[in-house]
Design an enzyme around this catalytic site. Sequence first.
Site, PDB file in Angstrom:
ATOM      1  N   ASP A   1       4.813   0.802  11.942  1.00  0.00           N
ATOM      2  CA  ASP A   1       3.567   0.162  11.461  1.00  0.00           C
ATOM      3  C   ASP A   1       3.433  -1.271  11.936  1.00  0.00           C
ATOM      4  O   ASP A   1       2.400  -1.895  11.705  1.00  0.00           O
ATOM      5  CB  ASP A   1       3.510   0.196   9.926  1.00  0.00           C
ATOM      6  CG  ASP A   1       3.310   1.614   9.426  1.00  0.00           C
ATOM      7  OD1 ASP A   1       3.463   1.830   8.215  1.00  0.00           O
ATOM      8  OD2 ASP A   1       3.042   2.496  10.253  1.00  0.00           O
TER       9      ASP A   1
ATOM     10  N   ARG B   1       0.225  14.696  12.456  1.00  0.00           N
ATOM     11  CA  ARG B   1       0.653  14.475  11.068  1.00  0.00           C
ATOM     12  C   ARG B   1       0.911  15.798  10.314  1.00  0.00           C
ATOM     13  O   ARG B   1       0.324  16.082   9.298  1.00  0.00           O
ATOM     14  CB  ARG B   1      -0.365  13.645  10.302  1.00  0.00           C
ATOM     15  CG  ARG B   1      -0.879  12.406  10.980  1.00  0.00           C
ATOM     16  CD  ARG B   1       0.124  11.292  11.185  1.00  0.00           C
ATOM     17  NE  ARG B   1       0.614  10.662   9.998  1.00  0.00           N
ATOM     18  CZ  ARG B   1       0.040   9.624   9.394  1.00  0.00           C
ATOM     19  NH1 ARG B   1      -1.065   9.141   9.884  1.00  0.00           N
ATOM     20  NH2 ARG B   1       0.568   9.082   8.312  1.00  0.00           N
TER      21      ARG B   1
ATOM     22  N   LYS C   1       0.853  -1.210   0.000  1.00  0.00           N
ATOM     23  CA  LYS C   1       0.000   0.000   0.000  1.00  0.00           C
ATOM     24  C   LYS C   1       0.876   1.243   0.000  1.00  0.00           C
ATOM     25  O   LYS C   1       0.642   2.172  -0.787  1.00  0.00           O
ATOM     26  CB  LYS C   1      -0.870   0.007   1.248  1.00  0.00           C
ATOM     27  CG  LYS C   1      -1.544   1.348   1.543  1.00  0.00           C
ATOM     28  CD  LYS C   1      -2.436   1.320   2.753  1.00  0.00           C
ATOM     29  CE  LYS C   1      -1.726   1.563   4.024  1.00  0.00           C
ATOM     30  NZ  LYS C   1      -1.448   2.972   4.377  1.00  0.00           N
ATOM     31  N   ASN C   2       1.917   1.244   0.818  1.00  0.00           N
ATOM     32  CA  ASN C   2       2.718   2.468   0.999  1.00  0.00           C
ATOM     33  C   ASN C   2       3.756   2.682  -0.094  1.00  0.00           C
ATOM     34  O   ASN C   2       4.435   3.701  -0.103  1.00  0.00           O
ATOM     35  CB  ASN C   2       3.351   2.476   2.394  1.00  0.00           C
ATOM     36  CG  ASN C   2       2.289   2.661   3.460  1.00  0.00           C
ATOM     37  OD1 ASN C   2       1.135   2.979   3.157  1.00  0.00           O
ATOM     38  ND2 ASN C   2       2.655   2.436   4.710  1.00  0.00           N
TER      39      ASN C   2
ATOM     40  N   ARG D   1      -8.606  -0.263   4.834  1.00  0.00           N
ATOM     41  CA  ARG D   1      -7.784   0.716   4.111  1.00  0.00           C
ATOM     42  C   ARG D   1      -6.423   0.110   3.773  1.00  0.00           C
ATOM     43  O   ARG D   1      -5.796   0.461   2.794  1.00  0.00           O
ATOM     44  CB  ARG D   1      -7.573   1.962   4.976  1.00  0.00           C
ATOM     45  CG  ARG D   1      -8.832   2.755   5.215  1.00  0.00           C
ATOM     46  CD  ARG D   1      -8.534   4.031   5.935  1.00  0.00           C
ATOM     47  NE  ARG D   1      -7.413   4.731   5.312  1.00  0.00           N
ATOM     48  CZ  ARG D   1      -6.852   5.809   5.839  1.00  0.00           C
ATOM     49  NH1 ARG D   1      -7.278   6.279   6.992  1.00  0.00           N
ATOM     50  NH2 ARG D   1      -5.862   6.416   5.239  1.00  0.00           N
TER      51      ARG D   1
ATOM     52  N   CYS E   1      -4.731  12.300  12.276  1.00  0.00           N
ATOM     53  CA  CYS E   1      -5.545  11.091  12.444  1.00  0.00           C
ATOM     54  C   CYS E   1      -5.305  10.592  13.865  1.00  0.00           C
ATOM     55  O   CYS E   1      -4.638  11.256  14.661  1.00  0.00           O
ATOM     56  CB  CYS E   1      -5.149  10.055  11.404  1.00  0.00           C
ATOM     57  SG  CYS E   1      -3.511   9.406  11.701  1.00  0.00           S
TER      58      CYS E   1
END
Length: 420
Positions: free
Chosen positions: A305, A122, A22-23, A397, A117
């Site tokens: 993460d 952020r 994803k990243n 997500r 978030c």
Amino acid sequence: MDKIVVEKSPALKGRVRVSGSKNAALPILAACLLGTEDIYLDEVPDLEDIRVMCEVLESLGSKVSYPEKGKLIINSGGLKEYKTPFELMNKMRASFLVMGPLLTRLGRTENSLPGGCAIGSRPIDYHLKGFRALGAEIEEDFGNITAHAKKLKGSRVYLDFPSVGATENIMMAAVLAEGETIIENAAKEPEIVDLSNFLRKLGAKVMGAGTSTIRINGVEKLGGARYSIIPDRIEAGTFMVAAAITGGDVLVENVISSHMLPMMAKLEEAGCTLTEDGDSIRVQGVAAPREIEVKTLPYPGFPTDMQAQFTAFMTQCKGSSEVIETVFENRFMHVEELQKMGAEIRIEDRRATVFGPSQLTGATVKASDLRAGAALILAGLIAEGKTTVTAVHHIDRGYDRIEEKLRGLGAKIYRISEED
Ligand code: EPZ
């Protein structure tokens, strides 16, 4: 909102294939705005965040088609819009990664300030510092950011913190700037290297990605490319912990083991047996794993993460394990939920001490962000009874059908959709 129900499961066994990262996919999709010809992407994960980023590209004038699962064809030859729609920006802060490409391709960009978030405020100051260094005029008002520059000029940019997003945004802005840009104290994550490799395929001149100093020499125009996204090291790590926490025996496939060293080292320190076999890693858990200490750091340190998933695992490790979170200021929301399940965890500022092993019991718990949600699912695999994880849209997500993949390993897990 959907829920995921997890019941106490047997030791997981079998094999599971990791999806594309994803990243890595998100910045690469943003970088497609720089190309003027067809771009063929493969190994694109099927995630909500990817769908949102494709909507953003289409709203800006790119043509996006999905020939089949995992593949995208994108053409930004007709790019003309420089304003990112507020509602899409608000859906996903990574949309902010279109700022660098729009600024350098069109000379102008307008975005709403990306929201914070659950895990932190952020900020985007390093991104803006980089754009200003390249000669952009930036105005911030009423939650909007506007940047413009007739033509960006290469410059030297020092990042106070090796920010992943800022490194990516500045790199993308620099590829069409005039002259050389040097990014110092750049992030070194594998996703940065993947973006650099993609940009070079488009015709950009980028050197040094993966080190602290990245040099970019601007070019006039970028073309098209065929590119395959690297595997998701965080999804891979999540399945490795699923094997460890249940004392199972799982073959995780489609992995680049050099991206996994911190997670592999920590699982081995806990007593697990890891065996590499080409692009797969076999993880054999143990009945009584040992206490471990984890400190999150920018790559190549232990990834933030994976912190939540390891915190869940530590509840089963004998003794007192330590977690220090140095990257985000508020990334322990999963602790309170784990405590509801009976975990013994003490938090002091950025340090959490986890006492184990503790027999967890099922509860209704809430996912605060995608990695916290994954951690709660992992805890549910070994908790007595039934665990219901709510707000699983966070999990969707970042994980492509996590419950199907875990069920394939023997987990007792199913989704309750809202309409059910
Ligand atoms: C990327 O976020 C990832 N997201 C995050 O993954 C990941 O946790 C993070 O990198 C760190 O590895 C994507 O790649 C889409 P940062 P990013 O800029 O780029 C501060 C997930 O679970 N900072 O490296 O936003 C910031 O507040 C997500 O997949 C500034 O102060 O991370 C944070 O404390 C979560 N000013 C630290 O740096 C800035 O201008 C690291 O942020 C930028 C960042």
